[in-house]
Write a protein that holds these residues in place. Structure first.
Motif, PDB file in Angstrom:
ATOM      1  N   ALA A  58       0.669  -1.532  -0.040  1.00 45.71           N
ATOM      2  CA  ALA A  58      -0.570  -0.079   0.193  1.00 45.71           C
ATOM      3  C   ALA A  58       0.891   1.825  -0.201  1.00 45.71           C
ATOM      4  O   ALA A  58       0.397   2.546  -0.977  1.00 45.71           O
ATOM      5  N   ASP A  59       2.274   1.444   0.478  1.00 42.82           N
ATOM      6  CA  ASP A  59       3.088   2.521   0.775  1.00 42.82           C
ATOM      7  C   ASP A  59       3.307   2.715  -0.545  1.00 42.82           C
ATOM      8  O   ASP A  59       4.285   3.844  -0.936  1.00 42.82           O
ATOM      9  N   GLY A  61      -3.425   8.087  -4.680  1.00 39.49           N
ATOM     10  CA  GLY A  61      -3.183   7.178  -5.484  1.00 39.49           C
ATOM     11  C   GLY A  61      -4.840   6.144  -6.402  1.00 39.49           C
ATOM     12  O   GLY A  61      -5.947   6.098  -5.100  1.00 39.49           O
ATOM     13  N   PHE A  66       1.543   3.059  -3.304  1.00 42.25           N
ATOM     14  CA  PHE A  66       1.233   4.203  -3.819  1.00 42.25           C
ATOM     15  C   PHE A  66       1.404   5.150  -3.309  1.00 42.25           C
ATOM     16  O   PHE A  66       1.179   5.997  -2.082  1.00 42.25           O
ATOM     17  N   VAL A  78      -0.300   8.898  -2.521  1.00 40.21           N
ATOM     18  CA  VAL A  78      -2.014   9.252  -0.637  1.00 40.21           C
ATOM     19  C   VAL A  78      -2.909   9.318  -2.224  1.00 40.21           C
ATOM     20  O   VAL A  78      -3.744   8.525  -1.450  1.00 40.21           O
ATOM     21  N   ARG A  82       6.601   6.632  -7.064  1.00 35.59           N
ATOM     22  CA  ARG A  82       5.554   6.229  -6.430  1.00 35.59           C
ATOM     23  C   ARG A  82       4.504   6.013  -7.357  1.00 35.59           C
ATOM     24  O   ARG A  82       4.260   6.702  -8.401  1.00 35.59           O
ATOM     25  N   ILE A 116      -6.745   1.646  -0.411  1.00 28.72           N
ATOM     26  CA  ILE A 116      -5.812   1.143  -1.664  1.00 28.72           C
ATOM     27  C   ILE A 116      -5.681  -1.060  -0.303  1.00 28.72           C
ATOM     28  O   ILE A 116      -5.458  -1.261   0.211  1.00 28.72           O
ATOM     29  N   ARG A 117      -4.782   0.743   1.258  1.00 29.17           N
ATOM     30  CA  ARG A 117      -4.660  -0.374   2.467  1.00 29.17           C
ATOM     31  C   ARG A 117      -5.527  -1.087   2.789  1.00 29.17           C
ATOM     32  O   ARG A 117      -5.128  -2.518   3.278  1.00 29.17           O
ATOM     33  N   ARG A 132      -4.204   5.685  -0.921  1.00 31.68           N
ATOM     34  CA  ARG A 132      -3.596   4.991  -0.605  1.00 31.68           C
ATOM     35  C   ARG A 132      -4.879   4.193   1.092  1.00 31.68           C
ATOM     36  O   ARG A 132      -4.104   2.816   0.820  1.00 31.68           O
ATOM     37  N   GLU A 133      -5.220   4.842   1.267  1.00 32.31           N
ATOM     38  CA  GLU A 133      -5.504   3.794   2.133  1.00 32.31           C
ATOM     39  C   GLU A 133      -7.056   2.906   2.135  1.00 32.31           C
ATOM     40  O   GLU A 133      -7.265   2.149   2.821  1.00 32.31           O
TER      41      GLU A 133
END
Length: 133
Positions: A24-25, A31, A27, A29, A114, A52-53, A49-50
């Motif tokens: 996830a990192d 992404g 990507f 923010v 990224r 996606i996480r 990103r969150e």
């Protein structure tokens, strides 16, 4: 700064290792992941990103594991940030031991190391019904 090839190799390694946080990192923010051929229960678009996480953490609990992402072909475009990758995703259903391969065409926009956009055209017909496993 890592170029697209290095970012994608790191992505492959992290997915094979199951390191969802580090995946996830990769990507930005803001992404985005788009899955135009998403099957039932899989969102067609994840923004940020969150998100996606969160989705990746849920997906990690599904009964399959990624064994490898084999690059068949790597295509650079006229835009240095955009690459197209032909991949064979190799995975195993953890409840049955069945392995399968799913062909994918993946489009990425990568800037400053990224991932801004990851568009995944996966051959969903090649993926077994995991709900039945």
């Amino acid at each position: 700064m890592e170029g697209p090839l290095e970012v994608l190799e790191r992505r492959r390694r992290l997915l094979v290792e199951g390191d969802i946080e580090a995946f996830a990192d990769l990507f930005a923010v803001d992404g985005v992941i788009e899955m135009p051929f998403a099957v039932d229960g899989i969102p067609a678009r994840l923004e940020g990103r969150e998100a996606i996480r969160e989705f990746s953490a849920r997906a990690a609990t599904m009964p399959f594991e990624i064994i490898d992402l084999r690059t068949v072909q790597f295509h650079q475009t006229a835009d240095p940030e955009v690459v197209i990758v032909e991949i064979e995703s190799v995975a195993r259903v953890t409840t049955t031991g069945e392995t399968f391969e799913a062909p994918c065409i993946q489009v990425f926009r990568i800037r400053d190391g990224r991932i801004l956009l990851f568009r995944d055209y996966v051959g969903a017909h090649s993926v077994p019904d995991l709900a039945a496993s």
